[in-house]
Design a protein around this motif. Structure first.
Motif, short mmCIF file in Angstrom:
data_model
loop_
_atom_site.label_atom_id
_atom_site.label_comp_id
_atom_site.label_asym_id
_atom_site.label_seq_id
_atom_site.Cartn_x
_atom_site.Cartn_y
_atom_site.Cartn_z
N ALA A 125 -2.44 -5.87 4.78
CA ALA A 125 -3.96 -5.08 4.63
C ALA A 125 -4.28 -4.32 5.61
O ALA A 125 -4.61 -3.53 5.68
N LEU B 154 -3.97 -0.89 7.66
CA LEU B 154 -5.56 0.53 7.44
C LEU B 154 -5.57 0.07 9.22
O LEU B 154 -5.68 1.60 9.65
N TYR C 272 -7.34 0.09 0.74
CA TYR C 272 -5.49 -0.87 0.90
C TYR C 272 -5.86 -2.23 0.28
O TYR C 272 -7.08 -2.30 -0.73
#
Length: 404
Positions: free
Chosen positions: A134, A138, A121
C-alpha cells in the motif's frame, strides 16, 4: 477469491526513521512531530491508509498465513495445523479480507459524500496486500502525507502498537523514509460511531430473548474480546496512566461495556469474557474464557446468553469459529438460548465515525469537543513513550508515537 501466490511479509525494521531536528515522532507530519498527546494544528492529508490484520483466501494460503502471524516464535507446522483446521473448515478462506474490501468501499463513499479528496489504500499485517504494498502504491500515485486507520479499537501490543511497528517495517522495506509522512488516528474504543452498533445489536438481541418468554433478568450479557497474555495486558496503554492489572486493554473494554449497559438501561447482568487464547498453558492469559463463563450460567439461574463481540470490528474467523461455533455449542450443551450480536462491520455509524476521526485531524478539533462515551477518552493522537510494550520483544521501531 482463490489462493494467491505467497510472498513473505516485510522483515522487522532495524530502526525507526530518523526524526527531524526538534521532532519526537518518526516520519510524522509537522503538526504531530512534537509528540504532544493531542494535535492542535489542522493537517492536510493526501491519502488514507487502512490497516488490516489479513487472512488466507484459499487452502494453500492457510499455513503461510499462520507462519506470518507467528513469525519469530519458532512454532512448528504441526502446531499451526491445530489452528489451521478453523480456516480449513471454511474452505481455507477467512472473511476478513472481504470485510476490509467492503469497509474500504464504504469509507470511499463516505469520504466522497463529505466532499473530501482523500483516496483510500489498504494494507495488511499478515497477508497480501501488505502494508508495504500500500505504501509503494500511494507513493507512486504522488501522495506524501498519510493518515492511517487501523481496524482495531483498543490499546494493547497486538491491537495498536504492532500496527505502528508494521508502519515502521513498511517504511524501511520501501526505502521511503523522508519521502512519506504517516500519522494515525486515535484508538476509537469509546467513539460513539464504534459503540452505536453494539447498542443496537444488544437491544435487538434482548428483544429476541423476550420473544422466547425469557425475562431480561435471566439472560447474561457476555461482552467478549480477544484474550492476550496478562503481561501484554498489564503493559497496555501509557505506563504513566497506572491502570494496574489488565492495563488499558481491560479498563477500556470494561468502561465501554459499562457505558453500553447504562445507555440501554437493562437489568440483565453482564460480564467481560475472553476468547481465542493461544500459546503454552504455562503463560497466564486474560480470563475467564467465554466457554467457561457460559458453563457456569445455569447454576446462577440463567436461561439465555447474549454474546457481544465487543473487541472486534468485523465478523472474521475468531467470531465465526470461537463464537458462532464453539460458544454456541457450549450454550446448547448447557440448555441456554443464545444470541450473538453483530460486529460494526460496515454499519453506517461506524463508517461515519472513522471518517469523523480523520476529520478531527484535518481540522484539529479541540479535545473537549471530541466525542467519547467513557471518561477514559478521547484517546491520544500520538502514542506515548513505552505505550503497549511487548515484554518478550521489548520496544521495537514504530511510527505514530513518541520514540522512547
Amino acid at each position: 477469491m482463490g489462493a494467491t501466490e505467497f510472498r513473505p511479509k516485510p522483515p522487522r525494521a532495524t530502526s525507526a526513521p530518523p526524526c527531524a531536528p526538534g521532532c519526537a515522532v518518526p516520519a510524522a507530519s509537522p503538526a504531530a512531530c512534537s509528540g504532544a498527546p493531542h494535535v492542535t494544528e489542522p493537517t492536510s492529508y493526501d491519502a488514507l491508509l487502512l490497516l488490516g490484520f489479513g487472512g488466507p483466501e484459499g487452502q494453500d494460503d492457510v499455513l503461510p498465513f499462520l507462519r506470518n502471524v507467528t513469525a519469530g516464535r519458532g512454532i512448528p507446522d504441526e502446531r499451526l495445523e491445530e489452528v489451521a483446521h478453523h480456516y480449513r473448515h471454511f474452505g481455507g478462506v477467512s472473511p476478513i479480507n472481504q470485510h476490509n474490501r467492503e469497509l474500504k468501499a464504504a469509507l470511499e463513499a463516505e469520504i466522497a459524500a463529505r466532499g473530501l479528496d482523500l483516496p483510500v489504500y489498504w494494507g495488511n499485517r499478515n497477508w497480501m496486500p501488505y502494508v508495504d504494498d500500500a505504501l509503494r502504491a500511494l507513493h507512486a500515485d504522488g501522495h506524501r502525507r498519510v493518515i492511517a486507520v487501523a481496524t482495531s479499537a483498543y490499546s494493547s501490543y497486538s491491537s495498536c502498537r504492532q500496527y505502528r511497528e508494521d508502519l515502521a517495517d513498511a517504511m524501511e522495506a520501501t526505502g521511503l523514509a523522508g519521502e512519506v509522512e504517516i500519522d494515525k488516528v486515535r484508538q476509537f474504543f469509546d467513539h460513539p460511531g464504534f459503540v452505536a452498533p453494539f447498542i443496537e445489536g444488544i437491544r435487538d438481541g434482548l428483544a429476541q430473548v423476550r420473544a422466547q418468554g425469557i425475562d431480561e433478568r435471566d439472560v447474561e450479557i457476555l461482552f467478549s474480546t480477544h484474550s492476550i497474555p496478562n503481561s501484554d495486558a498489564d503493559r497496555s496503554g501509557p505506563p504513566e496512566r497506572g491502570f494496574g492489572p489488565g492495563g488499558a486493554y481491560v479498563a477500556q473494554h470494561t468502561a465501554v461495556a459499562e457505558a453500553i449497559v447504562a445507555e440501554l438501561g437493562t437489568t440483565a447482568p453482564w460480564q467481560l469474557v475472553f476468547q481465542s487464547r493461544s500459546g503454552p498453558p504455562s503463560v497466564p492469559w486474560l480470563e475467564p474464557d467465554i466457554n467457561d463463563a457460559i458453563a457456569e450460567l445455569p447454576a446462577s439461574g440463567r436461561k439465555a446468553v447474549l454474546i457481544v463481540p465487543l473487541g472486534f470490528v468485523s465478523d472474521h474467523m475468531e467470531v465465526l469459529w470461537d463464537l458462532d461455533t464453539e460458544a454456541m455449542e457450549t450454550a446448547e450443551e448447557h440448555g441456554l438460548f443464545a444470541v450473538r450480536t453483530a460486529s460494526p462491520s460496515t454499519h453506517p455509524a461506524y463508517v461515519a465515525g472513522l471518517v469523523d476521526l480523520v476529520e478531527e485531524r484535518l481540522h484539529a478539533t479541540p479535545v473537549d469537543e471530541r466525542p467519547a462515551v467513557t471518561s477514559l477518552g478521547p484517546w491520544y493522537d500520538v502514542c506515548r513513550p513505552g505505550c503497549c510494550e511487548n515484554k518478550r520483544l521489548g520496544v521495537q521501531p514504530a511510527l505514530a508515537g513518541v520514540a522512547p
